[in-house]
Motif scaffolding. Structure first.
Motif, PDB file in Angstrom:
ATOM      1  N   TYR A 146      -9.586   9.877  12.296  1.00  0.00           N
ATOM      2  CA  TYR A 146      -9.402   8.448  12.067  1.00  0.00           C
ATOM      3  C   TYR A 146     -10.572   7.615  12.591  1.00  0.00           C
ATOM      4  CZ  TYR A 146      -4.639   9.727  10.799  1.00  0.00           C
ATOM      5  OH  TYR A 146      -3.554  10.289  10.183  1.00  0.00           O
ATOM      6  N   GLU A 147     -11.215   8.084  13.624  1.00  0.00           N
ATOM      7  CA  GLU A 147     -12.362   7.345  14.150  1.00  0.00           C
ATOM      8  C   GLU A 147     -13.486   7.263  13.129  1.00  0.00           C
ATOM      9  OE1 GLU A 147     -12.534   5.682  16.963  1.00  0.00           O
ATOM     10  OE2 GLU A 147     -10.453   6.233  17.411  1.00  0.00           O
ATOM     11  N   CYS A 205      -7.414   8.853   1.041  1.00  0.00           N
ATOM     12  CA  CYS A 205      -8.543   8.863   1.980  1.00  0.00           C
ATOM     13  C   CYS A 205      -9.709   8.004   1.517  1.00  0.00           C
ATOM     14  CB  CYS A 205      -9.015  10.298   2.220  1.00  0.00           C
ATOM     15  SG  CYS A 205      -7.766  11.355   2.986  1.00  0.00           S
ATOM     16  N   PRO A 223      -4.799  -1.677  13.908  1.00  0.00           N
ATOM     17  CA  PRO A 223      -3.935  -0.551  14.280  1.00  0.00           C
ATOM     18  C   PRO A 223      -2.820  -1.009  15.216  1.00  0.00           C
ATOM     19  CG  PRO A 223      -6.261   0.002  14.548  1.00  0.00           C
ATOM     20  CD  PRO A 223      -6.198  -1.471  14.323  1.00  0.00           C
ATOM     21  N   TYR A 271      -6.507  14.358  10.650  1.00  0.00           N
ATOM     22  CA  TYR A 271      -7.531  13.498  10.075  1.00  0.00           C
ATOM     23  C   TYR A 271      -8.363  12.840  11.178  1.00  0.00           C
ATOM     24  CZ  TYR A 271      -9.758  10.438   6.688  1.00  0.00           C
ATOM     25  OH  TYR A 271     -10.676   9.810   5.892  1.00  0.00           O
ATOM     26  N   TYR A 274      -3.951  -1.905   3.622  1.00  0.00           N
ATOM     27  CA  TYR A 274      -3.768  -0.519   4.037  1.00  0.00           C
ATOM     28  C   TYR A 274      -2.666   0.229   3.279  1.00  0.00           C
ATOM     29  CZ  TYR A 274       0.405  -1.258   6.987  1.00  0.00           C
ATOM     30  OH  TYR A 274       1.667  -1.522   7.459  1.00  0.00           O
ATOM     31  N   ILE A 306     -13.277   6.791  10.092  1.00  0.00           N
ATOM     32  CA  ILE A 306     -13.034   5.789   9.054  1.00  0.00           C
ATOM     33  C   ILE A 306     -13.987   4.609   9.197  1.00  0.00           C
ATOM     34  CG2 ILE A 306     -11.359   4.069   8.229  1.00  0.00           C
ATOM     35  CD1 ILE A 306      -9.149   6.043   8.889  1.00  0.00           C
ATOM     36  N   ILE A 316      -4.623   6.279   4.196  1.00  0.00           N
ATOM     37  CA  ILE A 316      -4.652   7.065   5.427  1.00  0.00           C
ATOM     38  C   ILE A 316      -4.446   6.174   6.652  1.00  0.00           C
ATOM     39  CG2 ILE A 316      -7.151   6.919   5.771  1.00  0.00           C
ATOM     40  CD1 ILE A 316      -4.885  10.060   6.201  1.00  0.00           C
ATOM     41  N   LEU A 317      -4.717   4.880   6.533  1.00  0.00           N
ATOM     42  CA  LEU A 317      -4.499   3.973   7.659  1.00  0.00           C
ATOM     43  C   LEU A 317      -3.014   3.851   8.006  1.00  0.00           C
ATOM     44  CD1 LEU A 317      -7.020   1.115   6.775  1.00  0.00           C
ATOM     45  CD2 LEU A 317      -7.279   2.905   8.509  1.00  0.00           C
ATOM     46  N   ASN A 325      -2.437   6.618  10.228  1.00  0.00           N
ATOM     47  CA  ASN A 325      -3.011   6.332  11.536  1.00  0.00           C
ATOM     48  C   ASN A 325      -1.984   5.611  12.412  1.00  0.00           C
ATOM     49  OD1 ASN A 325      -5.072   6.111  13.562  1.00  0.00           O
ATOM     50  ND2 ASN A 325      -5.453   4.008  12.891  1.00  0.00           N
TER      51      ASN A 325
END
Length: 353
Positions: free
Chosen positions: A344-345, A293, A202, A342, A301, A347, A248-249, A252
């Motif tokens: 994200y955690e 997703c 990230p 969303y 990603y 994931i 989805i990343l 993020n």
């Protein structure tokens, strides 16, 4: 002295004969297609987008083209014929900037005097505001201009001779499947959530919200200089643009950089401009939750599986995921909601799922 002169003349003659042979071989095979289309049955190697796309645009037989970044790499051009009845050639550039698209469209429309039925183009919002004159990589200008006599760097090129003419003759793995030009090296085993997360890092979180209009002037300039002129000059051609389904990343990172409002504003602006033309259609796949997703659809990603590419082609035919002036506000609001709400955690739960 006469003996030395004799040997010198023999050397010069042999050198001239060798250069003539190399020239003839390059011109006959023409692996960069600068002078003619591919020879039937010759096992061409096509892996150099910067050097081979211009010649293919000029000399391949096609009525439609697929343009864009590596987001188009996993498309099989046979699908366009099967689903849409279009003889389509892929002329992608990894990391393409708008100027890259303009450069190749200039050649396409100059070569196809009878017109092009459809231009399919992936639009990456993270490049739409780039410098209007910037290309991702320096281009070999001598292969892009119309002068057939300045190609000495091509004709007398050891790499061309060895790797693009001789090597494909003896190594079957070097030969290219024309329907899958620039196909990525990833095999199906790489398209897993575990693999994606293994290499994903990230971005650092920004401290301040990015201004909502930060991308708009750059996007406007690129539309004005690198995209819209071709739409306006070729009303007989249908232009189909699509926003690729990054995972989805990607969103993020957008959230961490605090630029969601800026990205949505850019998408809304670009879409509004493009839909003002009668010969344009626009599709958005970025809010398709069953795709974006599910990280098992991805090798990293952003790069998605060929099955997703096939789905996109089918949408071009069915009209699914198409944007209109009436629905684009709702679609982008849904995308903003997906990105902003969303979990994200979560994931990282069930990493090897």
């Amino acid at each position: 002295m006469n003996q030395y002169r004799k040997w010198l003349l023999l050397f010069c003659a042999a050198l001239a004969a060798g250069l003539l042979a190399v020239t003839a071989l390059v011109l006959i095979v023409d692996p960069f297609f600068q002078y003619h289309g591919p020879l039937e049955g010759y096992p061409y190697k096509v892996d150099n987008q910067l050097s081979q796309n211009p010649g293919m645009a000029r000399h391949l037989e096609y009525d439609s083209v697929l343009l864009g970044s590596s987001m188009t790499a996993s498309f099989d051009t046979d699908w366009f014929n099967e689903v849409l009845g279009l003889n389509t050639v892929k002329l992608s550039y990894n990391g393409a900037l708008p100027k890259d698209e303009a450069n190749i469209m200039e050649i396409i429309f100059d070569a196809k005097k009878d017109g092009v039925k459809t231009v399919f183009m992936a639009l990456d919002q993270n490049t739409l505001s780039a410098d209007i004159n910037a290309t991702k990589y320096p281009i070999p200008e001598y292969l892009y201009d119309k002068n057939p006599f300045n190609n000495i760097q091509y004709v007398f090129n050891k790499d061309v001779l060895l790797n693009y003419i001789l090597k494909p003759l003896v190594d079957a793995e070097e030969r290219t499947d024309w329907t899958q030009l620039y196909k990525p090296w990833w095999t199906d085993q790489y398209y897993t959530k575990a693999n994606v997360l293994m290499y994903y890092e990230p971005v650092e979180e920004a401290e301040e919200e990015m201004p909502e209009d930060i991308f708009l002037s750059g996007a406007a300039a690129n539309l004005d200089h690198n995209i819209c002129p071709y739409i306006e000059e070729h009303p007989e051609t249908e232009f189909i643009f699509f926003y690729p389904p990054y995972s989805i990343l990607y969103w993020n990172d957008v959230m961490r950089q605090k630029q969601l409002d800026a990205e949505i504003a850019e998408l809304e602006y670009v879409t509004s401009r493009l839909l003002s033309y009668e010969n344009v259609r626009v599709f958005c796949f970025q809010n398709q939750r069953d795709i974006v997703c599910d990280l098992n659809n991805y090798a990293d990603y952003t790069h998605y599986h060929a099955d997703v590419c096939r789905y996109i082609v089918e949408c071009f035919a069915s009209g699914a995921c198409e944007l209109t002036p009436e629905n684009c506000g709702e679609v982008f609001a849904d995308l903003a909601d997906l990105a902003s709400t969303y979990d994200y955690e979560a994931i990282y739960d069930n990493w090897y799922e």
